[in-house]
Design an enzyme around this catalytic site. Structure first.
Site, PDB file in Angstrom:
ATOM      1  N   LYS A 189     -46.350 -69.432   0.570  1.00 48.71           N
ATOM      2  CA  LYS A 189     -47.841 -69.424   1.277  1.00 48.71           C
ATOM      3  C   LYS A 189     -48.558 -70.517   0.638  1.00 48.71           C
ATOM      4  O   LYS A 189     -48.581 -70.674  -0.463  1.00 48.71           O
ATOM      5  CB  LYS A 189     -48.302 -68.216   1.525  1.00 48.71           C
ATOM      6  CG  LYS A 189     -49.296 -68.008   2.553  1.00 48.71           C
ATOM      7  CD  LYS A 189     -48.700 -67.925   4.009  1.00 48.71           C
ATOM      8  CE  LYS A 189     -49.287 -67.823   4.905  1.00 48.71           C
ATOM      9  NZ  LYS A 189     -48.895 -67.062   6.174  1.00 48.71           N
TER      10      LYS A 189
ATOM     11  N   GLN B 238     -44.423 -62.703   3.030  1.00 45.80           N
ATOM     12  CA  GLN B 238     -43.611 -63.843   3.651  1.00 45.80           C
ATOM     13  C   GLN B 238     -42.110 -63.782   3.286  1.00 45.80           C
ATOM     14  O   GLN B 238     -41.125 -63.958   3.826  1.00 45.80           O
ATOM     15  CB  GLN B 238     -43.993 -65.195   3.452  1.00 45.80           C
ATOM     16  CG  GLN B 238     -43.597 -66.391   4.274  1.00 45.80           C
ATOM     17  CD  GLN B 238     -43.993 -66.457   5.729  1.00 45.80           C
ATOM     18  OE1 GLN B 238     -45.342 -66.306   5.762  1.00 45.80           O
ATOM     19  NE2 GLN B 238     -43.396 -66.542   6.684  1.00 45.80           N
TER      20      GLN B 238
ATOM     21  N   ASP C 122     -50.728 -71.689   9.784  1.00 44.79           N
ATOM     22  CA  ASP C 122     -51.378 -70.488  10.022  1.00 44.79           C
ATOM     23  C   ASP C 122     -52.786 -70.597  10.427  1.00 44.79           C
ATOM     24  O   ASP C 122     -53.128 -71.591  11.099  1.00 44.79           O
ATOM     25  CB  ASP C 122     -51.120 -69.733   8.304  1.00 44.79           C
ATOM     26  CG  ASP C 122     -51.438 -68.416   8.308  1.00 44.79           C
ATOM     27  OD1 ASP C 122     -50.289 -67.734   8.717  1.00 44.79           O
ATOM     28  OD2 ASP C 122     -52.473 -67.892   8.052  1.00 44.79           O
TER      29      ASP C 122
HETATM   30  P1  NDP Z   1     -55.468 -69.171  14.635  1.00 45.21           P
HETATM   31  O1  NDP Z   1     -56.196 -69.808  13.639  1.00 45.21           O
HETATM   32  O2  NDP Z   1     -54.870 -70.167  15.450  1.00 45.21           O
HETATM   33  O3  NDP Z   1     -56.287 -68.194  15.398  1.00 45.21           O
HETATM   34  C1  NDP Z   1     -56.933 -67.008  14.571  1.00 45.21           C
HETATM   35  C2  NDP Z   1     -57.751 -66.351  15.593  1.00 45.21           C
HETATM   36  O4  NDP Z   1     -58.195 -65.073  14.851  1.00 45.21           O
HETATM   37  C3  NDP Z   1     -58.955 -66.831  16.115  1.00 45.21           C
HETATM   38  O5  NDP Z   1     -59.209 -66.607  17.352  1.00 45.21           O
HETATM   39  C4  NDP Z   1     -60.227 -66.424  14.986  1.00 45.21           C
HETATM   40  O6  NDP Z   1     -61.451 -66.538  15.598  1.00 45.21           O
HETATM   41  C5  NDP Z   1     -59.559 -65.119  14.876  1.00 45.21           C
HETATM   42  N1  NDP Z   1     -60.126 -64.507  13.743  1.00 45.21           N
HETATM   43  C6  NDP Z   1     -60.322 -64.736  12.780  1.00 45.21           C
HETATM   44  N2  NDP Z   1     -60.831 -63.754  11.881  1.00 45.21           N
HETATM   45  C7  NDP Z   1     -61.238 -63.026  12.679  1.00 45.21           C
HETATM   46  C8  NDP Z   1     -62.070 -61.669  12.565  1.00 45.21           C
HETATM   47  N3  NDP Z   1     -62.549 -61.531  11.255  1.00 45.21           N
HETATM   48  N4  NDP Z   1     -62.359 -60.789  13.595  1.00 45.21           N
HETATM   49  C9  NDP Z   1     -61.746 -61.368  14.874  1.00 45.21           C
HETATM   50  N5  NDP Z   1     -60.962 -62.393  15.057  1.00 45.21           N
HETATM   51  C10 NDP Z   1     -61.003 -63.319  13.872  1.00 45.21           C
HETATM   52  O7  NDP Z   1     -54.396 -68.461  13.863  1.00 45.21           O
HETATM   53  P2  NDP Z   1     -52.938 -67.864  14.162  1.00 45.21           P
HETATM   54  O8  NDP Z   1     -52.956 -67.488  15.472  1.00 45.21           O
HETATM   55  O9  NDP Z   1     -52.145 -68.904  13.886  1.00 45.21           O
HETATM   56  O10 NDP Z   1     -52.941 -66.533  13.166  1.00 45.21           O
HETATM   57  C11 NDP Z   1     -53.399 -65.263  13.497  1.00 45.21           C
HETATM   58  C12 NDP Z   1     -52.763 -64.327  12.676  1.00 45.21           C
HETATM   59  O11 NDP Z   1     -51.290 -64.250  12.729  1.00 45.21           O
HETATM   60  C13 NDP Z   1     -52.859 -64.604  11.056  1.00 45.21           C
HETATM   61  O12 NDP Z   1     -52.927 -63.334  10.325  1.00 45.21           O
HETATM   62  C14 NDP Z   1     -51.641 -65.166  10.761  1.00 45.21           C
HETATM   63  O13 NDP Z   1     -51.375 -65.235   9.313  1.00 45.21           O
HETATM   64  C15 NDP Z   1     -50.390 -64.524  11.471  1.00 45.21           C
HETATM   65  N6  NDP Z   1     -49.218 -65.301  11.841  1.00 45.21           N
HETATM   66  C16 NDP Z   1     -49.315 -66.639  12.425  1.00 45.21           C
HETATM   67  C17 NDP Z   1     -48.292 -67.299  12.664  1.00 45.21           C
HETATM   68  C18 NDP Z   1     -48.138 -68.769  13.375  1.00 45.21           C
HETATM   69  O14 NDP Z   1     -47.065 -69.076  13.448  1.00 45.21           O
HETATM   70  N7  NDP Z   1     -49.262 -69.324  13.684  1.00 45.21           N
HETATM   71  C19 NDP Z   1     -46.943 -66.803  12.214  1.00 45.21           C
HETATM   72  C20 NDP Z   1     -46.887 -65.375  11.981  1.00 45.21           C
HETATM   73  C21 NDP Z   1     -48.185 -64.760  11.439  1.00 45.21           C
HETATM   74  P3  NDP Z   1     -62.406 -67.709  14.912  1.00 45.21           P
HETATM   75  O15 NDP Z   1     -62.142 -68.811  15.556  1.00 45.21           O
HETATM   76  O16 NDP Z   1     -63.670 -66.963  15.205  1.00 45.21           O
HETATM   77  O17 NDP Z   1     -62.223 -67.333  13.407  1.00 45.21           O
HETATM   78  O1  2IT Z   2     -47.038 -66.006   8.529  1.00 48.76           O
HETATM   79  C1  2IT Z   2     -46.351 -66.708   8.959  1.00 48.76           C
HETATM   80  O2  2IT Z   2     -45.102 -66.190   9.205  1.00 48.76           O
HETATM   81  C2  2IT Z   2     -46.535 -67.980   9.286  1.00 48.76           C
HETATM   82  N1  2IT Z   2     -47.655 -68.328   9.148  1.00 48.76           N
HETATM   83  C3  2IT Z   2     -45.487 -68.902   9.870  1.00 48.76           C
HETATM   84  C4  2IT Z   2     -44.803 -69.608   8.616  1.00 48.76           C
HETATM   85  C5  2IT Z   2     -43.718 -70.602   9.004  1.00 48.76           C
HETATM   86  O3  2IT Z   2     -43.177 -71.255   7.961  1.00 48.76           O
HETATM   87  O4  2IT Z   2     -43.501 -70.940  10.108  1.00 48.76           O
END
Ligand code: NDP
Ligand code: 2IT
Length: 444
Positions: A126, A111, A166
């Protein structure tokens, strides 16, 4: 031993067994080697890398809560305040059973450099908990969020540390935590981002990570004489990042063939219907397999990963290390030519090296998914100024930030003689910005 090797040995000694933190840190150290070589004695004399790899503060705390059966439960909460050279600590909160000190440290480390790449005044942090939100009632989620914030509020604030969402933390959880924060502090200010619109949230924050991923992917393809339009795209995950990656890819004229969750994946040869995914995941909070019952012509594949589906562009949007070397070989054999990482560190180190050796266009997560935190920083600015910006204006800012990140990353890679190596470019560009501020601020 050169300086980066010394630091690598130190890291193994003081953080034994922390596989993900080692993975993130070693990739970073490999990437910045050319910059270190040019300043080795100077950096060593001020322990720049030792300081960079040690979080400024690591907080861990007990989170007791009561479940619907009246049973007291206990989880562990974390906040890693990794680096504040560029601004208040900034980064998400993850609620997932795999959360531990190692995952928190790797995410907070990543991050720090991601936030630097956005060009905004935000440091890196984080947090989260090993709490598993799956199957929990609305009341249990609220009880957990309130208890979590009852400890965390002591360490955060708009000029100190600003958490966001996240995995497992979306606007619902942020809302409950924000409510408890206000109750404890009597302050209505931007101590959290990703808030609902009625609570001072920013338009486009929900869409930002997924949209930003496609904006930078388009930049990368454009520089190679290609476009997202007309391509077959494979997306993993079906959460916040995946949903808005699918939406923007389709708006850009691509066909998205898959979405998944940790149980299996959906293949839809007609193109994923994002309205159906939103209904299943954002409204009903159900499993992705239900898509196959709702959309004729689609199929659900249980227990498998999406990478077996032939595609032009792959967008991992689920979790760390979701793609290994075998998956990467399958993708390449099936003709995939570009990858942009939506999730943080979704690809193992050996698979990343393989993909780059095969000549794929490859945009690493700290550049590719920076759109979410970038719009979080815009939310902080709106809260401080007590102003609201329109969807169009925030989206235009996001677009411009992602174009700038692409330009910086491409330029840094070229400058150090590795044109097209965006992993190296992202690490070098992020490092240079953080290192400059740290050197200006003395031995702290
Ligand atoms: P969510 O909780 O909204 O969604 C996560 C998704 O990933 C779910 O569909 C989940 O399914 C799936 N998942 C988790 N583990 C696995 C696995 N082992 N195999 C397949 N699918 C899996 O999280 P986000 O969309 O917010 O985050 C997703 C990724 O993006 C993370 O790595 C996060 O750190 C990153 N990220 C998020 C940001 C944000 O603004 N939200 C910003 C930047 C990065 P299930 O329901 O089965 O667990
Ligand atoms: O991994 C990421 O960059 C996030 N989960 C978003 C962090 C934030 O402060 O919006």
């Amino acid at each position: 031993m050169n300086y980066t090797e010394e630091v690598r040995e130190l890291l193994k000694k003081i953080n034994p067994g922390e596989a993900e933190y080692h993975q993130a840190a070693f990739e970073f150290l490999d990437s910045i080697q050319p910059v270190i070589e040019a300043h080795e004695e100077e950096y060593r004399s001020v322990c720049l890398l030792e300081r960079l790899l040690e979080p400024e503060r690591s907080i861990s705390f007990r989170v007791p809560w009561v479940d619907d059966n009246g049973q007291v439960r206990v989880n562990r909460g974390y906040r890693i305040q990794f680096n504040s050279a560029l601004g208040p600590y900034k980064g998400g909160l993850r609620f997932h059973p795999t959360v531990n000190g190692n995952t928190m440290r790797f995410l907070a480390f990543e991050q720090t450099f991601k936030n630097a790449l956005t060009g905004q005044a935000i440091g890196g942090g984080k947090g989260g908990s090993n709490f598993n939100p799956k199957g929990k009632s609305e009341r249990e989620i609220m009880a957990f969020c309130q208890s979590f914030m009852t400890e965390l509020y002591k360490y955060i604030g708009p000029d100190e540390d600003v958490p966001a969402g996240d995995i497992g933390v979306g606007s619902r959880e942020i809302g409950y935590m924000f409510g408890q924060y206000k109750r404890l502090t009597n302050q209505m200010h931007g101590a959290l981002s990703g808030k609902g619109l009625a609570s001072g949230g920013s338009l486009v924050r929900t869409e930002a990570t997924g949209y930003g991923l496609l904006y930078i992917c388009e930049e990368m393809l454009k520089a190679a004489g290609k476009t997202v339009e007309g391509k077959n795209v494979v997306v993993s995950g079906s959460g916040n990042v995946a949903i808005y990656a699918v939406e923007k890819a389709e708006q850009m004229g691509a066909k998205v063939l898959t979405v998944s969750d940790s149980n299996g994946y959906i293949y839809d040869p007609n193109g994923i219907r994002v309205d159906v995914v939103k209904e299943i995941k954002e409204v009903r909070r159900a499993r992705i397999k239900e898509y196959a019952d709702m959309v004729p012509g689609s199929t659900y594949v249980d227990g498998k990963k999406v990478w077996e589906v032939p595609c032009d562009v792959a967008l991992p949007c689920a979790i760390q290390n979701e793609m290994d070397l075998e998956d990467a070989k399958t993708l390449v054999a099936n003709g995939c030519f570009a990858i942009a990482e939506g999730s943080n560190m979704p690809i193992t180190r050996e698979a990343t090296i393989y993909l780059q050796e095969q000549g794929l266009l490859f945009m690493p997560s700290k550049a590719a998914n920076a759109g979410g935190v970038a719009v979080s920083a815009l939310e902080m600015a709106q809260n401080s100024a007590r102003k609201r910006r329109s969807f169009e204006r925030v989206d235009a800012d996001l677009h411009r930030i992602m174009e700038n990140i692409y330009a910086q990353v491409a330029l840094a890679a070229e400058k150090y003689g590795h044109a097209g190596d965006f992993v190296m470019g992202a690490n070098i560009a992020g490092f240079r910005r953080v290192a400059k501020a740290m050197r200006e601020q003395g031995w702290v």
